[in-house]
Design a protein around this motif. Structure first.
Motif, mmCIF file in Angstrom:
data_model
loop_
_atom_site.group_PDB
_atom_site.id
_atom_site.type_symbol
_atom_site.label_atom_id
_atom_site.label_comp_id
_atom_site.label_asym_id
_atom_site.label_seq_id
_atom_site.Cartn_x
_atom_site.Cartn_y
_atom_site.Cartn_z
ATOM 1 N N GLY A 285 -3.318 -3.779 6.809
ATOM 2 C CA GLY A 285 -2.703 -2.624 7.242
ATOM 3 C C GLY A 285 -2.095 -2.313 8.376
ATOM 4 O O GLY A 285 -3.429 -2.585 9.234
ATOM 5 N N TYR A 286 -1.118 -1.619 8.420
ATOM 6 C CA TYR A 286 -0.481 -0.564 10.039
ATOM 7 C C TYR A 286 -2.295 -0.130 10.143
ATOM 8 O O TYR A 286 -2.795 -0.043 11.442
ATOM 9 N N CYS A 287 -2.842 0.701 9.118
ATOM 10 C CA CYS A 287 -4.332 1.095 10.077
ATOM 11 C C CYS A 287 -5.488 0.423 10.353
ATOM 12 O O CYS A 287 -6.236 1.320 10.395
ATOM 13 N N ILE B 21 -5.788 8.374 5.334
ATOM 14 C CA ILE B 21 -6.119 6.918 5.184
ATOM 15 C C ILE B 21 -7.343 5.916 4.365
ATOM 16 O O ILE B 21 -7.931 5.181 4.344
ATOM 17 N N CYS C 172 0.635 -1.187 -0.083
ATOM 18 C CA CYS C 172 -0.002 -0.326 -0.161
ATOM 19 C C CYS C 172 0.953 1.428 -0.125
ATOM 20 O O CYS C 172 2.012 1.326 0.683
ATOM 21 N N ARG D 275 -6.732 -1.481 5.630
ATOM 22 C CA ARG D 275 -6.841 -2.000 4.269
ATOM 23 C C ARG D 275 -6.671 -3.635 4.556
ATOM 24 O O ARG D 275 -5.966 -3.849 5.109
ATOM 25 N N HIS E 155 3.635 4.836 5.773
ATOM 26 C CA HIS E 155 4.268 3.089 6.258
ATOM 27 C C HIS E 155 4.330 2.561 5.192
ATOM 28 O O HIS E 155 5.277 1.659 5.110
ATOM 29 N N ARG E 156 4.496 2.827 3.850
ATOM 30 C CA ARG E 156 4.310 1.355 2.926
ATOM 31 C C ARG E 156 3.899 -0.156 3.032
ATOM 32 O O ARG E 156 4.868 -0.422 3.171
ATOM 33 N N CYS E 157 2.975 -0.595 3.809
ATOM 34 C CA CYS E 157 2.719 -1.722 4.397
ATOM 35 C C CYS E 157 2.639 -2.827 3.413
ATOM 36 O O CYS E 157 2.457 -2.758 2.429
ATOM 37 N N CYS F 115 0.343 5.237 2.203
ATOM 38 C CA CYS F 115 0.988 6.578 3.414
ATOM 39 C C CYS F 115 1.879 6.115 3.942
ATOM 40 O O CYS F 115 2.841 4.558 3.168
#
Ligand code: SF4
Length: 350
Positions: A35-37, A138, A20, A40, A25-27, A23
């Motif tokens: 993802g971290y948030c 996000i 992703c 997603r 973090h580019r998870c 943001c």
């Protein structure tokens, strides 16, 4: 409306993973993972947003509440938020939504189509739309669709953000976003780790610069001064100097008082004398408009002419109680105020 919508700004990796790029973090997200948030989801090698059209909070707010003080003062904006966040601030004021888990079913949120935002803005007599309350970056897919419609209808658009989105996010949103109200929570990566859980400083500064200089957005900055965490005088001074040199002396800086909350409920509120010192330090290094926030009825909520000190805009809380400009300039010395104004007078608001 479908509960899941394919995400923008992602790439497929080997082994069914995806990256992703919404943001910084580019998870890298494995199959079946989020993802971290937490908003997603990688389902079968496709990345989906779980919060498209899912609204947790909706209000018609004065633009001063964002806070945006040099952006259509006295106007009202339809303000909305979803759930989730890409930071983990221990003192988050909106933790009920920022830490809420996005549900595939949409539970805990209301479904509002982007086109309904336009009719809601008209119904509540709003001149613009602000994505706020939780982190709007996000929420890219929904914010983008809403902002495109808003701009087509002549409404202004604003994001109240932590500034940790990627340059690609700014490229996508840039043509449709007028105002970028960004938190700059400290001026070292160590401080950012403590205050937000993420070493985000370099990314946030880059976003603020890009938003203003590449994408032409109106930028205002906020720093919530939290005792013992981000209140080092030298760091705050360096932050103020950065705003002057990189964003310019006309950039409003809102220095706000911390109120004990959540994991930081054991800390004291920010002393008023400290806030006043920080404001003065900002003025001393060349910032022309430094405001104090969360200090009701303090004179530094007002806007003064930076040249002669004349009172230009009087505020009480989130209300404008006096607008003394003449032709968008100081009535005494005629110095222009860098401030986007209503095409037609809309003050005072009832
Ligand atoms: S928006 Fe940020 S935190 Fe969320 S999945 Fe994408 S890169 Fe990760």
């Amino acid at each position: 409306m479908t509960r899941m919508k394919e995400a923008l700004l992602y790439e497929k990796l080997e082994g069914g993973r995806v990256r992703c790029n919404v943001c910084r973090h580019r998870c890298a997200i494995g199959p079946g993972k989020r993802g971290y948030c937490q908003t997603r989801l990688n389902s079968g090698g496709t990345l989906y947003t779980l919060i498209y059209g899912r609204v947790s909070s909706l209000n018609a707010d004065p633009v001063e509440k964002k806070p945006l003080f040099h952006f259509y003062p006295g106007s009202r904006c339809l303000s909305l938020g979803a759930v989730g966040c890409n930071f983990r601030c221990p003192g988050c004021q909106n933790w009920e939504i920022s830490r809420a888990r996005a549900e595939e079913s949409g539970a805990g949120t209301d479904e509002i189509k982007p086109e309904e935002l336009i009719s809601l803005a008209a119904e509540y007599k709003c001149q613009g739309i602000a994505w706020t309350y939780n982190e709007p970056s996000i929420w890219l897919e929904y914010v983008l669709d809403g902002a495109k419609l808003a701009k087509a209808k002549g409404l202004y658009t604003a994001c109240v953000t932590n500034g940790f989105m990627t340059p690609e996010w700014l490229e996508v949103m840039g043509p449709y976003l007028d105002a970028f109200r960004v938190d700059i929570k400290g001026f070292s990566e160590e401080t950012y780790q403590k205050i937000s859980g993420v070493r985000a400083l370099a990314g946030v500064l880059d976003s603020a610069r890009l938003a203003q200089q590449k994408h032409g957005m109106h930028v205002e900055c906020v720093t919530n001064v939290t005792p013992g965490i981000n209140d080092d005088d030298n760091e705050l001074l360096a932050l103020a100097k950065w705003i002057v040199s990189e964003l310019g002396p006309d950039t409003p800086w809102h220095v706000t008082g911390f109120y004990p909350h959540l994991d930081l409920s054991g800390l004291p509120p920010t002393p008023l004398a400290k806030l006043e010192r920080v404001r003065q330090a900002g003025l001393d290094v060349g910032l022309r408009y430094v405001y104090l926030g969360n200090v009701p009825a303090h004179p530094s909520e007002n806007t003064y002419c930076h040249k002669c000190g004349e009172l230009l805009i009087r505020r009480e809380g989130f209300s404008i109680t006096g607008l003394h400009l003449k032709n968008a300039a100081c009535p005494r010395c005629k110095t222009p105020l860098p401030c986007l104004m209503q095409p037609a007078p809309c003050l005072p608001r009832p």
